[in-house]
Design an enzyme around this catalytic site. Structure first.
Site, mmCIF file in Angstrom:
data_model
loop_
_atom_site.group_PDB
_atom_site.id
_atom_site.type_symbol
_atom_site.label_atom_id
_atom_site.label_comp_id
_atom_site.label_asym_id
_atom_site.label_seq_id
_atom_site.Cartn_x
_atom_site.Cartn_y
_atom_site.Cartn_z
ATOM 1 N N ASN A 158 3.417 4.196 -10.565
ATOM 2 C CA ASN A 158 2.188 4.171 -11.346
ATOM 3 C C ASN A 158 0.927 4.183 -10.493
ATOM 4 O O ASN A 158 -0.110 4.673 -10.944
ATOM 5 C CB ASN A 158 2.196 2.924 -12.245
ATOM 6 C CG ASN A 158 0.851 2.656 -12.866
ATOM 7 O OD1 ASN A 158 0.414 3.385 -13.750
ATOM 8 N ND2 ASN A 158 0.169 1.609 -12.401
ATOM 9 N N ASP A 217 0.869 -1.175 0.000
ATOM 10 C CA ASP A 217 0.000 0.000 0.000
ATOM 11 C C ASP A 217 0.904 1.222 0.000
ATOM 12 O O ASP A 217 1.563 1.508 1.014
ATOM 13 C CB ASP A 217 -0.905 -0.002 1.240
ATOM 14 C CG ASP A 217 -1.910 1.148 1.249
ATOM 15 O OD1 ASP A 217 -1.733 2.116 0.463
ATOM 16 O OD2 ASP A 217 -2.852 1.102 2.055
ATOM 17 N N TYR A 261 -7.670 15.249 -8.136
ATOM 18 C CA TYR A 261 -6.797 14.548 -9.082
ATOM 19 C C TYR A 261 -5.872 15.538 -9.785
ATOM 20 O O TYR A 261 -4.660 15.296 -9.911
ATOM 21 C CB TYR A 261 -7.656 13.794 -10.095
ATOM 22 C CG TYR A 261 -6.869 12.889 -11.015
ATOM 23 C CD1 TYR A 261 -6.395 11.658 -10.566
ATOM 24 C CD2 TYR A 261 -6.603 13.254 -12.330
ATOM 25 C CE1 TYR A 261 -5.685 10.822 -11.404
ATOM 26 C CE2 TYR A 261 -5.894 12.424 -13.178
ATOM 27 C CZ TYR A 261 -5.436 11.208 -12.710
ATOM 28 O OH TYR A 261 -4.726 10.381 -13.543
#
Length: 258
Positions: free
Chosen positions: A95, A68, A163
Site C-alpha cells: 500500500n 522504508d 504517479y
C-alpha cells in the site's frame, strides 16, 4: 518495534505497508477485525505503535516494524522479522505510496520523479519479491499479494506523469506476479482506488484540476469501503483470485474522464 501477544499456529499472517495512516490504517484495522495477525509497516513508528495498542485492547494481535520500502536493507529486515516471529506470511498488501507535485513535466524536479518511482514501483517490487520468496518456501506453500494501484493505472489526471507512470508499472508487476506465482500457489491482485477520503485526499472536495482545464470538487468514498474490498480479496481461497478490482466514488470523473 512493538508487539502484542503471540499468535496461535492457525492464525493467518498479513502485512500492510504504509499502515500508519489513510488507506493502510483502514485496511490494517479491517484485517485485524477479520482475525488476521497483522504486521504493520511504515516509516513512522508512532502511529504503528498506536495501532498495536488498539489491537491489544481489542484482544487482537499486531506487530509494528519501522520500514522504508525504498530501502532494500529495510525491507529485508522487515521480512526477516516476519519470518522470525511467525515463520510465514499469508497476505501482503503493498500500500505504501507517494505522489509528486502537479506541475508541467518540464518543471518537475528529478528528485520528485525518483522519489515517486522509488516508492511506488521499486518499493512494491522489493516487498513483493520478499513476500514471494517467503510464500514460495513456507509450508504450506503459497499466499496472496495485493498491490494498491490507482485509477491512474488506467487514465491520468493532468500533470501527474510520475504517479501515472508508477501505477501503470504496478499493473505490469501485478500481472507478472500473478503469472509467475502459479507454480507456487501464489496469487496476486490489484485494487484500483478512486477518491478514497483520507486526510491527504480531503483537499479534493474543494477542487481538483480537470482534463478540460476547469477546477472542480469531486465526490469521495468512505475509506472503510476500500478496507472492506481489500479484506474481501484477502479472505478468498488461493484457488480464486480477483486480478483487478476498481473501487471508486460512483460519480467521480473516471468513466468519460476528459
Amino acid at each position: 518495534m512493538s508487539e502484542s501477544s503471540q499468535p496461535n499456529n492457525n492464525d493467518k499472517i498479513a502485512l500492510v505497508t504504509g499502515a500508519g495512516s489513510g488507506i493502510g490504517r483502514a485496511v490494517a484495522l479491517g484485517l485485524l477485525n477479520d482475525g488476521f495477525t497483522v504486521v504493520l509497516a511504515g516509516r513512522r513508528i508512532e502511529p504503528l505503535n498506536e495501532l498495536v495498542q488498539m489491537a491489544e485492547t481489542a484482544g487482537q494481535r499486531a506487530l509494528a516494524v519501522a520500514t522504508d520500502v525504498r530501502d532494500p536493507q529495510s525491507v529485508e529486515a522487515l521480512f526477516s522479522t516476519i519470518k522470525a516471529h511467525y515463520g510465514r506470511l499469508d497476505v501482503a498488501f503493498n500500500n505504501a505510496g507517494v505522489n509528486a507535485p502537479a506541475v508541467p513535466m518540464d518543471e518537475l524536479p528529478l528528485e520528485k520523479w525518483l522519489n515517486c518511482i522509488d516508492t511506488n514501483v521499486t518499493g512494491v517490487f522489493l516487498c513483493a519479491r520478499a513476500a514471494f520468496g517467503l510464500m514460495r518456501h513456507q509450508i504450506p506453500q503459497g499466499g496472496r499479494i495485493i498491490n494498491n494501484g490507482s485509477i491512474s493505472a488506467h487514465t491520468p489526471r493532468p500533470f501527474t506523469s510520475p504517479y501515472t507512470a508508477s501505477k501503470h508499472a504496478v499493473m505490469g508487476l501485478t500481472k507478472s506476479i500473478a503469472l509467475d506465482g502459479r507454480a507456487f500457489n501464489i496469487v496476486c491482485s490489484q485494487i484500483d482506488i478512486g477518491n478514497a477520503y483520507t486526510e491527504l485526499s480531503a483537499r479534493m472536495t474543494k477542487g481538483v484540476l480537470q482534463a478540460d482545464g476547469r477546477t472542480a470538487a469531486e465526490p469521495m468514498v468512505d475509506v472503510k469501503h476500500i478496507a472492506d474490498a481489500v479484506c474481501h480479496i484477502a479472505s478468498l481461497p488461493l484457488s480464486t483470485n480477483i486480478l483487478n478490482m476498481t473501487i471508486m466514488a460512483s460519480n467521480m470523473p473516471f468513466v468519460g474522464r476528459g
